[in-house]
Design a protein around this motif. Sequence first.
Motif, mmCIF file in Angstrom:
data_model
loop_
_atom_site.group_PDB
_atom_site.id
_atom_site.type_symbol
_atom_site.label_atom_id
_atom_site.label_comp_id
_atom_site.label_asym_id
_atom_site.label_seq_id
_atom_site.Cartn_x
_atom_site.Cartn_y
_atom_site.Cartn_z
ATOM 1 N N ASN A 171 0.848 -1.206 0.000
ATOM 2 C CA ASN A 171 0.000 0.000 0.000
ATOM 3 C C ASN A 171 0.875 1.244 0.000
ATOM 4 O OD1 ASN A 171 -2.305 -1.499 -0.052
ATOM 5 N ND2 ASN A 171 -2.810 -1.245 2.115
ATOM 6 N N PHE A 174 -2.517 6.483 -0.621
ATOM 7 C CA PHE A 174 -3.705 6.421 0.238
ATOM 8 C C PHE A 174 -4.705 7.500 -0.174
ATOM 9 C CE2 PHE A 174 -0.612 4.012 2.441
ATOM 10 C CZ PHE A 174 -1.293 3.112 3.244
ATOM 11 N N GLU A 175 -5.974 7.198 -0.022
ATOM 12 C CA GLU A 175 -7.029 8.137 -0.400
ATOM 13 C C GLU A 175 -6.966 9.391 0.468
ATOM 14 O OE1 GLU A 175 -10.625 5.911 -0.065
ATOM 15 O OE2 GLU A 175 -10.194 4.632 -1.814
ATOM 16 N N GLU A 177 -9.165 11.114 1.906
ATOM 17 C CA GLU A 177 -10.029 11.079 3.093
ATOM 18 C C GLU A 177 -9.404 10.303 4.255
ATOM 19 O OE1 GLU A 177 -10.849 10.055 0.077
ATOM 20 O OE2 GLU A 177 -12.147 11.696 -0.637
ATOM 21 N N SER A 178 -8.392 9.505 3.972
ATOM 22 C CA SER A 178 -7.775 8.686 5.027
ATOM 23 C C SER A 178 -6.832 9.489 5.911
ATOM 24 C CB SER A 178 -7.000 7.535 4.388
ATOM 25 O OG SER A 178 -5.829 8.018 3.728
ATOM 26 N N ASN A 209 -1.993 -1.181 -3.376
ATOM 27 C CA ASN A 209 -3.009 -0.180 -3.015
ATOM 28 C C ASN A 209 -4.390 -0.795 -2.792
ATOM 29 O OD1 ASN A 209 -1.032 1.791 -3.207
ATOM 30 N ND2 ASN A 209 -1.509 2.283 -5.340
ATOM 31 N N LYS A 211 -7.800 -1.534 -0.507
ATOM 32 C CA LYS A 211 -8.648 -1.073 0.585
ATOM 33 C C LYS A 211 -8.792 -2.190 1.615
ATOM 34 C CE LYS A 211 -11.369 2.067 -2.321
ATOM 35 N NZ LYS A 211 -12.733 2.459 -2.763
ATOM 36 N N GLN A 212 -9.340 -1.824 2.779
ATOM 37 C CA GLN A 212 -9.479 -2.813 3.851
ATOM 38 C C GLN A 212 -10.217 -4.066 3.371
ATOM 39 O OE1 GLN A 212 -12.824 -2.766 6.308
ATOM 40 N NE2 GLN A 212 -11.670 -2.750 8.245
ATOM 41 N N ASP A 257 -8.014 3.046 2.093
ATOM 42 C CA ASP A 257 -9.203 3.824 2.427
ATOM 43 C C ASP A 257 -9.185 4.309 3.877
ATOM 44 O OD1 ASP A 257 -9.395 1.308 3.488
ATOM 45 O OD2 ASP A 257 -11.477 0.961 2.894
ATOM 46 N N ARG A 259 -9.096 2.440 6.622
ATOM 47 C CA ARG A 259 -9.677 1.473 7.549
ATOM 48 C C ARG A 259 -8.679 0.340 7.743
ATOM 49 N NH1 ARG A 259 -15.338 -0.227 5.227
ATOM 50 N NH2 ARG A 259 -15.545 -1.083 7.338
#
Length: 426
Positions: A171, A174-175, A177-178, A209, A211-212, A257, A259
């Motif tokens: 990863n 990261f987005e 919003e994170s 990359n 997401k959770q 994301d 999470r």
Amino acid sequence: MEEQHKRILRRNRVHLVKELDLSDLCGVLLKKGVFTQSMINDIKNCETKRDQARKLVKDLETRGSGAFAIFLESLQETGQRGLLGLLQKTLPGVQFQPVKPTQEVYPLIQPPLDSNDDKHIEDIVPKKPKTHLGPSPDDVFKGPETKTRRDSMQPYKMDAKPCGLCLIINNVEFEPESDLSTRRGSNVDCDKLEKRFKALNFIVEVQTNLKQRKIKSELLALSKKDHLMYDCCVVIILSHGTEVSHNRFPGAVYGVDGRYVSVQEITNYLNGQHCPSLQGKPKIFFIQACGGGEKDTGFEVSPEEAKPSIGGDGDQTDAIPISSSSDSLSTSDEVDARATLPTPSDILVSYSTFPGYVSWRDPAFGSWYVEFLDKILEENAATHDLATMLMMVNHEVSQNSAKGLYKQMPGSFNFLRKHLYFQTSE
């Protein structure tokens, strides 16, 4: 055995493991009292010739002050003059004097000597029979001993071709919003580990990359695969991380994301209950992520302990901006993790840093932990087991400093039942 002779064996272990001919050597060492019949049986029970040679060399270090000289003598008697010359060259100026064939010689088998009792190799070849503390010449032929030796434990079977599957989750981006930063340098880590585990005969898959939810689905897919033809499984996660509540494996890693998935849940996918085809086989997890937000400034050591640090001013951490403590978790998260986790046998989780602390990464050269993990595996996988190599990684990383101030200490939670030796091309 004296420390200088142990160092000689370790320095030449690659050649010894590759070239030792045990067909006659075991009998000679048995007759001379270096090994007991039970120890010879343990050596011969190892699955491959390399495993047999590796165990013989390892056990030799425990066999008293005379064992090294008797080993040299035995190499000469069994015609292995190339290895004999190699070991002699490691101690310049030392001449090995073979014992006359008519002379009976038995080693003094005792605990390792104190440094004050060190002797030169010329002194440890006895000129005449000596009283010794180990088994008598007659005793060694009485068959297997009833006691089980602690060092007679067999290693994991690791000769399948390919050895197993290796999943790398990398990863990097990261987005927004994170609130998690881009992990510059992580691709360097990923490339190193992909090449390293391919060299160790693993089938490597890289996912980037995630997401959770995707992290969980990839781990679930890995657990559903048929591993019966393989001997091992490796999971490597390179990401941001944090400290979470746990009852077995600390820490969590973030999806892009923002999470997280707890390390406890990650290991749970591959345990004996959820992945039957990996039952009894080693499951190895490497976690390059922060274990929390605390920075370690270390402690002062004596000048002889201090070494130049190689960390730079630009080193970054894999911690989240605001440290998350276990108090921030809901009770339901804690209960769910505990309710589904059985006993984690045959699992080892190696962390880049101590729980609660940050893990440092150079944007250009990658993380400290992966840099030394790759280096240690390259140089030592042919001769050392995984647990020993991880201790070497711990030592190397502990010598670094970030910004001339901050330190890092890797560690592992080891629930393996046997030694683990990777396959190598050497």
